[in-house]
Scaffold this motif. Structure first.
Motif, PDB file in Angstrom:
ATOM      1  N   PRO A  52       0.841  -1.212   0.000  1.00 25.51           N
ATOM      2  CA  PRO A  52       0.000   0.000   0.000  1.00 25.51           C
ATOM      3  C   PRO A  52       0.869   1.252   0.000  1.00 25.51           C
ATOM      4  N   ALA A  53       0.385   2.311  -0.621  1.00 23.95           N
ATOM      5  CA  ALA A  53       1.101   3.591  -0.622  1.00 23.95           C
ATOM      6  C   ALA A  53       1.373   4.044   0.807  1.00 23.95           C
ATOM      7  N   SER A  54       0.489   3.694   1.724  1.00 26.27           N
ATOM      8  CA  SER A  54       0.664   4.085   3.130  1.00 26.27           C
ATOM      9  C   SER A  54       1.959   3.525   3.721  1.00 26.27           C
ATOM     10  N   GLU A  61       9.285   7.157   1.976  1.00 23.46           N
ATOM     11  CA  GLU A  61       9.904   6.707   0.729  1.00 23.46           C
ATOM     12  C   GLU A  61       8.966   6.843  -0.468  1.00 23.46           C
ATOM     13  N   LEU A  62       7.925   7.637  -0.344  1.00 23.12           N
ATOM     14  CA  LEU A  62       6.981   7.794  -1.445  1.00 23.12           C
ATOM     15  C   LEU A  62       7.550   8.769  -2.470  1.00 23.12           C
ATOM     16  N   SER A  63       7.767   8.279  -3.668  1.00 26.10           N
ATOM     17  CA  SER A  63       8.323   9.082  -4.751  1.00 26.10           C
ATOM     18  C   SER A  63       7.297  10.090  -5.263  1.00 26.10           C
ATOM     19  N   GLY A  64       7.797  11.223  -5.740  1.00 23.47           N
ATOM     20  CA  GLY A  64       6.933  12.254  -6.302  1.00 23.47           C
ATOM     21  C   GLY A  64       6.123  11.773  -7.495  1.00 23.47           C
ATOM     22  N   TRP A 122      -2.262  13.087   1.102  1.00 19.48           N
ATOM     23  CA  TRP A 122      -0.979  12.766   0.485  1.00 19.48           C
ATOM     24  C   TRP A 122       0.136  13.722   0.887  1.00 19.48           C
ATOM     25  N   MET A 123      -0.158  14.966   1.153  1.00 21.94           N
ATOM     26  CA  MET A 123       0.877  15.924   1.540  1.00 21.94           C
ATOM     27  C   MET A 123       1.221  15.804   3.024  1.00 21.94           C
ATOM     28  N   HIS A 124       0.237  15.463   3.835  1.00 20.00           N
ATOM     29  CA  HIS A 124       0.458  15.303   5.275  1.00 20.00           C
ATOM     30  C   HIS A 124       0.222  13.845   5.664  1.00 20.00           C
ATOM     31  N   ALA A 125       0.518  12.983   4.744  1.00 19.52           N
ATOM     32  CA  ALA A 125       0.127  11.594   4.882  1.00 19.52           C
ATOM     33  C   ALA A 125       0.840  10.850   6.003  1.00 19.52           C
ATOM     34  N   SER A 126       2.089  11.145   6.283  1.00 19.55           N
ATOM     35  CA  SER A 126       2.775  10.357   7.304  1.00 19.55           C
ATOM     36  C   SER A 126       2.078  10.465   8.652  1.00 19.55           C
ATOM     37  N   ALA A 127       1.613  11.651   9.021  1.00 19.05           N
ATOM     38  CA  ALA A 127       0.887  11.809  10.288  1.00 19.05           C
ATOM     39  C   ALA A 127      -0.465  11.115  10.231  1.00 19.05           C
TER      40      ALA A 127
END
Length: 143
Positions: A52-54, A61-64, A122-127
């Motif tokens: 998963p992208a998550s 490590e999510l590429s642009g 997606w921009m604040h996805a890590s939190a």
């Protein structure tokens, strides 16, 4: 290989079938629907390998290129008056392609555009993903 999705409500089963039909028609990358049984309320989809992208977001490590892909998907959908569930857990990265695995979409409104709703995931996805994952772990521990 395939994935079996079982539904407890006929409405959710029909929603899944409609989602596949609509998203395939407009060109959103998603697993191919192989079969649907209205009596047993099951759908069989092709298996798409990958994480998963998550998972990539949690490791930072999510590429642009995946942000570009989700933006392209959102544009396709919005041109057709719909929006996807933008939660990164609903997307698999398969051979460098972002694949939507959700069984739902919503009608487009001024409040739920990608810029107003999806981009935040997606921009604040890590939190956000940390909250989703830790919430899932808590449910598992209490079961």
């Amino acid at each position: 290989m395939y994935v079996l999705k079982e539904f407890h409500e006929e409405e959710k089963f029909k929603e899944c079938l409609k989602t596949h039909e609509v998203l395939e028609k407009i060109g959103v990358s998603m697993p191919k629907l192989l079969a649907g049984d209205p009596e047993k309320l099951i759908c069989i989809e092709e298996f798409v390998s990958g994480l998963p992208a998550s998972d990539y977001i949690m490791k930072e490590e999510l590429s642009g290129c995946y942000l570009e892909q989700i933006k392209s998907m959102s544009e396709l959908c919005e041109e057709n008056g719909i929006v996807l569930n933008y939660c990164p857990t609903k997307y698999i990265i398969h051979k460098k392609e972002l694949v939507y695995t959700g069984c739902e979409y919503e009608n487009l409104t001024a409040e739920n555009t990608f810029e107003k709703k999806g981009l935040l995931y997606w921009m604040h996805a890590s939190a956000l993903v940390a909250g989703i994952v830790s919430g899932r772990e808590k449910v598992t521990e209490n079961e």
